[in-house]
Design a protein around this motif. Structure first.
Motif, short mmCIF file in Angstrom:
data_model
loop_
_atom_site.label_atom_id
_atom_site.label_comp_id
_atom_site.label_asym_id
_atom_site.label_seq_id
_atom_site.Cartn_x
_atom_site.Cartn_y
_atom_site.Cartn_z
N SER A 6 0.83 -1.20 0.00
CA SER A 6 0.00 0.00 0.00
C SER A 6 0.87 1.25 0.00
CB SER A 6 -0.92 0.00 1.22
OG SER A 6 -1.61 1.22 1.33
N GLU A 7 0.37 2.29 -0.65
CA GLU A 7 1.07 3.58 -0.61
C GLU A 7 0.81 4.32 0.70
OE1 GLU A 7 3.26 4.64 -2.82
OE2 GLU A 7 2.95 2.70 -3.80
N ARG A 8 -0.25 3.91 1.38
CA ARG A 8 -0.59 4.52 2.66
C ARG A 8 0.47 4.18 3.70
NH1 ARG A 8 -5.50 2.25 6.31
NH2 ARG A 8 -5.11 3.41 8.20
#
Length: 555
Positions: free
Chosen positions: A542-544
Motif C-alpha cells: 500500500s502507498e498509505r
C-alpha cells in the motif's frame, strides 16, 4: 471456586523476566552497577530461543568502521520499509560494536566470521560474530549468576501480573513452583519494585511449527499491553523453512535450495508443474540466498505454493525436497560447515534421507514498543530482545536479533540506574504497597470463568491455539481464514477457565491466547503485503503509511 492467594512478598530494585541472552545480559549489567535484582525464568537458567541449538552457530551483526554507519542504517531501513523507529536504529549502530563484549560476560565464546559474506538481506558486509556450544554456555552462565551477590534467582517461575500506579511500575506477581515440594502446588509472590525488564522472548511459540523452546508463548506481551504499554508490528513474524522429516524441528539451510531439483508431494508429484526446468532452477537459486519469507522477491511463489498445498491438504505436514549430488561436492565453507553439522549433530543426509519441510515461525519483528532506552510507554517497564519491537520493521537483517538484546540490555540498565539514583531518598508508603498487592490478587481472581467448559484443559487450549495459528496465520493469509482464526480464539477464551487450571500454567496460557488475538487483529488490520506479511487478498504494497501501527486488543 478456585482462589489465587499471594502469600509471599519481596522487595527489590529490579525484576528481570527471562534468562536467555537478553535476561542474562541485563543481570550481568545490573550486577556491575550494584543494582539488587530478582531474576525469574520459566524453566532453567539459560533458556529461551537464544539457547535453543537450532544450527551450527548463531550470528550477531555489528557496525563496522565509521564509513559503515551510513551503510548499515541504509541496509536496516531498506528491509524495515518504514515500519521501525530510526532513532532506535541509530542507537544500535552506535553501540553494537561495544555491546557484543557482553557475550563473553554471560558465558559465550564468540568469534568473528572470516568470509566477509553479507548477512541475510544485507547488501554490504560487516563484522559478524558467531556463537555455539549452548550447553557449555549455559553452565558458564550458571556459575556467573551464582557468583553475583546482587542476584536472587527463581527458576520455574512465571510472571502473571504487572502492578502499576499512575502509569508507572510499582510491582509484579510471579507464580513459583517449588521443585522441592511434591505435587504441582504454586506459590504466588508479590514483588515490590519500580523497574521490570521483560526479556521473555517473542510470539513464535504460539505456532505448532516453530523454532522455539516449548515454554516461550508470548504471554508477557499481553501483560505489558494490560499494564498500558503499546504493541506494534505483531504481523511481521519471520517464517523460515524447517525440517518436518527426517528429524522434526531442525533448522533448514536455505542455501542448499540451489541444489534442489524438485519440490513434490508425498507421491512425487511436482508442486511447480507450471515452471520449466530453467524457471524452476532460477526460482530455487534466488530462494537459496535468504532464509526468512519475504514478499519482496519474485521467488516468493516458493513459500506461498508450499503453504497453499498444506492448506488444501490438511492431512499433510510438509512437502518433499529432492537434491542433486552436486550439493555435497560444494566445498565452500558456508556449505561444508552446515552439511557437516547437519550430518554429525542432527543425523540428516540430504541425499539419502527423505526430506520434508514446512514454514516454521522463527523470529518476531514486532512486540512491545520501546524507546532508545528500551523503556515502554509505562514508566519503569522495559522490554529487551524479541519481546520488544526494536530495530526491526517489516523484516530484519540476519544477525540483528541477538545484537539488539545486547545493546538494549546495556541501555535499559543505564536508564534504570539513573531512575534509582533520582528517587533514592523517596519514602515508601507501606499502605500503598499493601493496596497494590490486594488489587493484584483481585485482578488475578477476576480471570475465573464460571461459565467455562470444565473439561477444557490448559494443554488442550495451547495445542488448539498452535494448530490454528499454524494453519491460518502462516505465510499465506486471507481475510476469510484470519476471521475463522479470530472466531476460534474467541471460542477458546469463552470456554476456558485459567484459574481452574492455574496449577497447570492456565493463567500464562490464557495470556498467550490474548496475545494470539492481538497478532490476528494486526494481520487483519494490515490490508497490504509488505516484508514478512502477505495477504493473498491484498497482494500489493500500500502507498498509505502504516508505520508503527498499534495492535488493539478486543476485550
Amino acid at each position: 471456586m478456585p482462589n489465587i492467594q499471594i502469600t509471599q512478598t519481596l522487595k527489590t530494585d529490579l525484576l528481570i523476566v527471562g534468562s536467555g541472552i537478553g535476561g542474562l545480559s541485563c543481570s550481568v549489567e545490573a550486577h556491575k552497577k550494584g543494582i539488587n535484582h530478582i531474576l525469574i525464568t520459566k524453566t532453567q537458567l539459560g533458556s529461551g530461543a537464544s539457547f535453543f541449538p537450532l544450527k551450527a552457530s548463531l550470528g550477531i551483526q555489528v557496525t563496522g568502521d565509521e564509513h559503515d554507519k551510513a551503510l548499515f542504517q541504509q541496509d536496516i531501513e531498506r528491509v524495515a520499509q518504514g515500519m521501525n523507529n530510526p532513532e532506535i536504529v541509530k542507537a544500535y549502530i552506535e553501540d553494537s560494536p561495544q555491546a557484543v563484549e557482553l557475550l563473553n560476560e554471560i558465558g559465550f565464546c564468540p568469534w568473528k566470521r572470516n568470509d566477509n559474506r553479507p548477512a541475510c538481506f544485507a547488501e554490504y558486509p560487516r563484522p559478524i560474530y558467531l556463537i555455539n556450544e549452548w550447553q557449555k554456555a549455559r553452565k558458564n552462565a550458571e556459575a556467573i549468576i551464582a557468583q553475583q551477590n546482587t542476584t536472587t534467582l527463581f527458576e520455574n517461575a512465571s510472571l502473571v501480573h504487572i502492578a502499576t500506579e499512575n502509569h508507572r511500575v510499582v510491582g509484579a506477581v510471579f507464580a513459583y513452583q517449588n521443585p522441592e515440594k511434591s505435587g504441582r502446588k504454586i506459590v504466588y509472590f508479590y514483588v515490590q519494585t519500580s523497574a521490570i525488564i521483560l526479556a521473555s522472548g517473542g510470539i513464535a511459540g504460539l505456532y505448532k511449527d516453530n523454532l522455539y523452546p516449548a515454554d516461550v508463548i508470548g504471554s508477557t506481551h499481553f501483560l505489558a499491553l494490560q499494564a498500558g504499554a503499546r504493541l506494534t508490528n505483531l504481523e511481521f513474524i519471520q517464517f523460515i523453512p524447517s525440517f518436518i522429516a527426517p528429524k522434526y524441528k531442525v533448522l533448514f539451510g536455505e542455501h542448499t535450495l540451489k541444489y534442489c531439483t524438485a519440490v513434490t508431494d508425498k507421491n512425487g508429484n511436482s508442486l511447480f508443474p507450471d515452471l520449466s526446468a530453467e524457471e524452476f532452477a532460477q526460482m530455487m537459486a534466488e530462494r537459496s540466498a535468504y532464509a526468512p519469507f519475504s514478499v519482496d522477491f519474485d521467488c516468493v511463489k516458493f513459500d506461498l505454493r508450499i503453504m497453499q498445498y498444506l492448506l488444501e491438504n490438511p492431512e499433510e505436514q510438509g512437502v518433499y525436497l529432492h537434491y542433486s549430488s552436486k550439493l555435497y561436492q560444494d566445498q565452500t565453507e558456508f556449505y561444508r560447515v552446515y552439511l557437516d553439522w547437519l550430518k554429525a549433530d542432527a543425523g540428516i543426509d540430504l541425499l539419502t534421507d527423505r526430506v520434508s519441510i514446512a514454514p516454521f515461525a522463527h523470529s518476531c519483528n514486532g512486540g512491545i514498543e520501546i524507546d532508545t532506552n528500551a523503556e515502554s510507554a509505562v514508566q519503569g517497564l522495559f522490554a529487551v530482545g524479541e519481546v520488544s519491537s526494536c530495530i526491526e520493521g517489516a523484516n530484519r537483517l540476519g544477525g540483528n536479533s541477538v545484537g539488539g538484546s545486547l545493546v538494549f540490555a546495556k541501555r535499559a540498565m543505564a536508564k534504570i540506574q539513573q531512575d534509582l539514583t533520582a528517587c533514592q531518598d523517596a519514602t515508601i508508603d507501606e499502605q500503598a504497597v499493601e493496596n497494590a498487592k490486594i488489587f493484584a490478587e483481585q485482578a488475578l481472581n477476576r480471570l475465573h470463568n464460571e461459565n467455562a467448559d470444565s473439561t477444557l484443559t490448559a494443554s488442550q487450549v495451547l495445542s488448539d491455539i498452535r494448530q490454528a495459528m499454524t494453519k491460518f496465520a502462516n505465510v499465506y493469509r486471507t481475510e476469510e481464514n484470519l476471521c475463522k482464526l479470530q472466531e476460534k480464539l474467541a471460542r477458546l477464551e469463552r470456554d476456558f477457565d485459567p484459574i481452574e487450571n492455574a496449577d497447570f500454567q492456565g493463567i500464562e496460557i490464557f495470556y498467550g491466547l490474548k496475545t494470539a488475538q492481538a497478532v490476528v487483529n494486526a494481520m487483519l488490520a494490515r490490508k497490504e503485503s509488505r516484508g514478512a506479511h502477505y495477504r493473498a487478498d491484498y497482494p500489493e504494497k500500500s502507498e498509505r503509511s502504516y508505520r508503527q501501527m498499534t495492535s488493539k486488543m478486543i476485550n
